[in-house]
Enzyme design. Sequence first.
Site, PDB file in Angstrom:
ATOM      1  N   LYS A 105      -1.618  19.461  65.300  1.00  0.00           N
ATOM      2  CA  LYS A 105      -1.780  18.031  65.533  1.00  0.00           C
ATOM      3  C   LYS A 105      -1.539  17.349  64.206  1.00  0.00           C
ATOM      4  CE  LYS A 105      -4.820  14.214  66.610  1.00  0.00           C
ATOM      5  NZ  LYS A 105      -6.207  13.680  66.711  1.00  0.00           N
ATOM      6  N   TYR A 137      -4.378  21.190  61.774  1.00  0.00           N
ATOM      7  CA  TYR A 137      -4.761  19.785  61.943  1.00  0.00           C
ATOM      8  C   TYR A 137      -4.500  19.048  60.633  1.00  0.00           C
ATOM      9  CZ  TYR A 137      -7.675  15.963  63.815  1.00  0.00           C
ATOM     10  OH  TYR A 137      -8.148  14.766  64.293  1.00  0.00           O
TER      11      TYR A 137
END
Lengths: 284, 284, 284, 284
Positions: C152, C124
């Site tokens: 992400k 992330y």
Amino acid sequence: MILPPIPTPFDREGRLDTEAFRELAEALEPLVDGLLIYGSNGEGVHLTPEERARGLRALKPRKPFLVGLMEETVPQAERALLEAQEAGAMALLATPPRYYHASLGEGLVAYYKALAERMPIFLYHVPQNTKVDLPLSAVETLAQHPRITGIKDSSGDLTRLAFYQAHLRDDFRVFTGHAPTFLGALALGAEGGILAAANLAPRAYRSLLEAFRTGRLSEAQALQKRLFPLGNLLSRGGVPLLKQAMRHLGLPAGYPRPPYPQESPIWKEFRPVLEALKEEGWLL
Amino acid sequence: MILPPIPTPFDREGRLDTEAFRELAEALEPLVDGLLIYGSNGEGVHLTPEERARGLRALKPRKPFLVGLMEETVPQAERALLEAQEAGAMALLATPPRYYHASLGEGLVAYYKALAERMPIFLYHVPQNTKVDLPLSAVETLAQHPRITGIKDSSGDLTRLAFYQAHLRDDFRVFTGHAPTFLGALALGAEGGILAAANLAPRAYRSLLEAFRTGRLSEAQALQKRLFPLGNLLSRGGVPLLKQAMRHLGLPAGYPRPPYPQESPIWKEFRPVLEALKEEGWLL
Amino acid sequence: MILPPIPTPFDREGRLDTEAFRELAEALEPLVDGLLIYGSNGEGVHLTPEERARGLRALKPRKPFLVGLMEETVPQAERALLEAQEAGAMALLATPPRYYHASLGEGLVAYYKALAERMPIFLYHVPQNTKVDLPLSAVETLAQHPRITGIKDSSGDLTRLAFYQAHLRDDFRVFTGHAPTFLGALALGAEGGILAAANLAPRAYRSLLEAFRTGRLSEAQALQKRLFPLGNLLSRGGVPLLKQAMRHLGLPAGYPRPPYPQESPIWKEFRPVLEALKEEGWLL
Amino acid sequence: MILPPIPTPFDREGRLDTEAFRELAEALEPLVDGLLIYGSNGEGVHLTPEERARGLRALKPRKPFLVGLMEETVPQAERALLEAQEAGAMALLATPPRYYHASLGEGLVAYYKALAERMPIFLYHVPQNTKVDLPLSAVETLAQHPRITGIKDSSGDLTRLAFYQAHLRDDFRVFTGHAPTFLGALALGAEGGILAAANLAPRAYRSLLEAFRTGRLSEAQALQKRLFPLGNLLSRGGVPLLKQAMRHLGLPAGYPRPPYPQESPIWKEFRPVLEALKEEGWLL
């Protein structure tokens, strides 16, 4: 449109070589849609005003060309503006004043308006070099001026391109100067690229653009993926790497002006990338 | 030593006013220990090479003076170097090359060594304007060169001054260019200041320095506290504010060169600070 | 895939409202391809470990879901890891350790490997919030781990996405978390978006993705252009703006936890953008 | 006053060692003016709420002590606030909320006011770790609150200290957390230091402070110069280096919590600096 920002050749001692300059321009021009002279990779800031004029006079471009300008004040810009106009440039590509940028304020917009009194202007956002911002709010204001007709954005910040796409008039011309994200920039509305890498692989970038424009998206993605290392390493290596690579390909690109290094520290990493693309026929 | 970086006067249309320049220098010189010409507040980067030469010739300093140089390459620096030498400057105060700084590498040290072949050099670290670093490791290397004799550090990063104090040879001369932390810089070994604020309050900064050097620490602290707002607002306001304040005091400082604003957005905040110090007798 | 990072509802006094949480998830889930819980807009860092567990137990997602984790050390992560696993998350979405990041070194890779011993991990990268980098070299190393299966990337730095496209294995899953450049990210190889804006306009983002995937590029560009202001303002306004907008649409999103403001300073600018999209049928 | 921010010992597997913690505090306390627990080097953010409470209960400080708090919201802060109060801390030293800092706005001031309802608060500015700003305007506002009584500023930005000296009420207590500029901070009005390096050389920093306060300026400068490498390397090396150095001196400081490295990459550079100071009798 794909335009290379052609390098300005100096010899090993740092003297401007106008003959090499003309040869280089003539070698590149047939392969591209035009030229950028004294741009991000053109070392315009490395020339005295006299040298700058002499270099420009040596070139006889037949295709449309832009001339870069990285000045600090309006009076200093005047000579270069006149010379670009006389040479027949389609527009002047101008960075914001830099040294006292923190106290520029309204002067930023005033600067571009003063330049635009004379000839068409492209805004030039290249914070890697200028280290200053060209705020989106200023771009929005300036894009309404009839003689401020486009922008070259080399930041690699694609939020800016998405902003231009969403908020600027449709005929405002947007070029990316950032090869590693080229396809992303096209998707977000850029009409073309003014790319250092197009000095090496003009055909490849024109193919990528053409694939995108004709809807062959997976072909465009494959080319983007293939060309990424070239553009990415060139972003890191800058002028010394570009000139070394062009010399390696037999082009009269010369050397960076002293004290800039004549050999790039990442040439060893770059060379195999370059040669692999050459074998596949992507280089000029 | 307290030296002001004197501003270079332009008229409202942006023309260099050499007569005002000479008057200004003559007004300031008796109140200080020397001058910095074309320095952080001298708009050296706003002059063409001809103007630069013309301005320098107009001045006849009697006290020691430094000349600032913010060039990009060795060949471009040569003319200014020669002119500074002829004018009798004690040293040339030179910033690092900026535009292609990311690919400068070893060229940084090479640049200063090339300049030092001709005359004494002071390093100039003013990242607010240059937006580039002058790494401590490079300073450490360069400080060993016999003709690189000092540094002006305007960063306000006092860890750097503490580093110079701890790691450089004792006779390497360190000047701070950051008025808001002046007393801190002295405690960390600076020998003096080259301060925009010394264009306005030369006596006050000399008093502060004198109090510190003679061990009157609480007096020095009181002055530091008293002068903080002057130096701090001037850091924010830059050349437009400095020139406006000098004009307000009746000095022929002129205007910033276009497109820089002729009035500072923080003049209203600055004016009462200036006038209070004037009433207390601290201004020139 | 389009996944919204659902907000975690607190009441006006800052108490976690698990009932509202479940209602919110149930309202969103049918319109999207899955959920991100405790992600960039989920205020996971605003919960005590007990609250975090309680909130997660209140939800019964039927579609695939990710659980966000923003911890500092391996021992602190263990409880949340276990709970995400028990809840049936498809993967844990983990930011790098932040507070002592400057001395993390090899610990960055070690951290993700330790987490991946237990369950599938998504990297992330959300530097707007974490203020730390997740270097591309680390991503490249970690992407070779069999249980580190995706990323992400909310940075909006599309050079990173171009890098993933060019250098990571083909089945490494890339999601963008940056709505303003969504179409650019797709062109550069992202498979979908985990977008705060998908809490408001899930259908619109799914349409954009679908248009892109089926080669209807000009439709995708029109939608990108249309949705840009929504995503762009939401990036600036963050959680307070998102929750205010969701409340405005009648969703039980609650309030940010104190001391975060209950009303966004840019709500006035956002509201007309939201309502125009609502009238055109793009909102949920 | 000189206070060390004592490290929190973990064993090699990352378990909190409360016995070592108490021993460490007892070893340091006689040599200093008080302690900072869970501060910049105390890994407070590496503890679960239970561990945090357990650690604090293990200590029985006799001298004044501060307790650090790096929370994100008011509700999360409540437990730690209560525990610090019960333990008898002279004040809570609190960083600003970090993760959603961009949308905090007025919440920054609200946060500190909410904390100050319970007990005396020191502001904590340590941007190297928090990566967020504590604007001077907020400090100025908060310093007027009767229970916000001081600040620890570890930024090394001495313009801030000069600002505090010039603009805050005289009894607002200012401590620097930045050893490399310690003497500069004292000159600019700091009353003392809360310094990681004081875990290693408490006597030396007390001597420096004493020399400054009694007007022995050249002695203070000599000590500043002598101690610079210690403080400077420790700034770079952080907790892993501090703990390694303390272990080397026989102190039960333990190891950083995983995944942080147990050995510092700059230990080899640090060790001779440490040993030279030890031979000269400056270490504890």
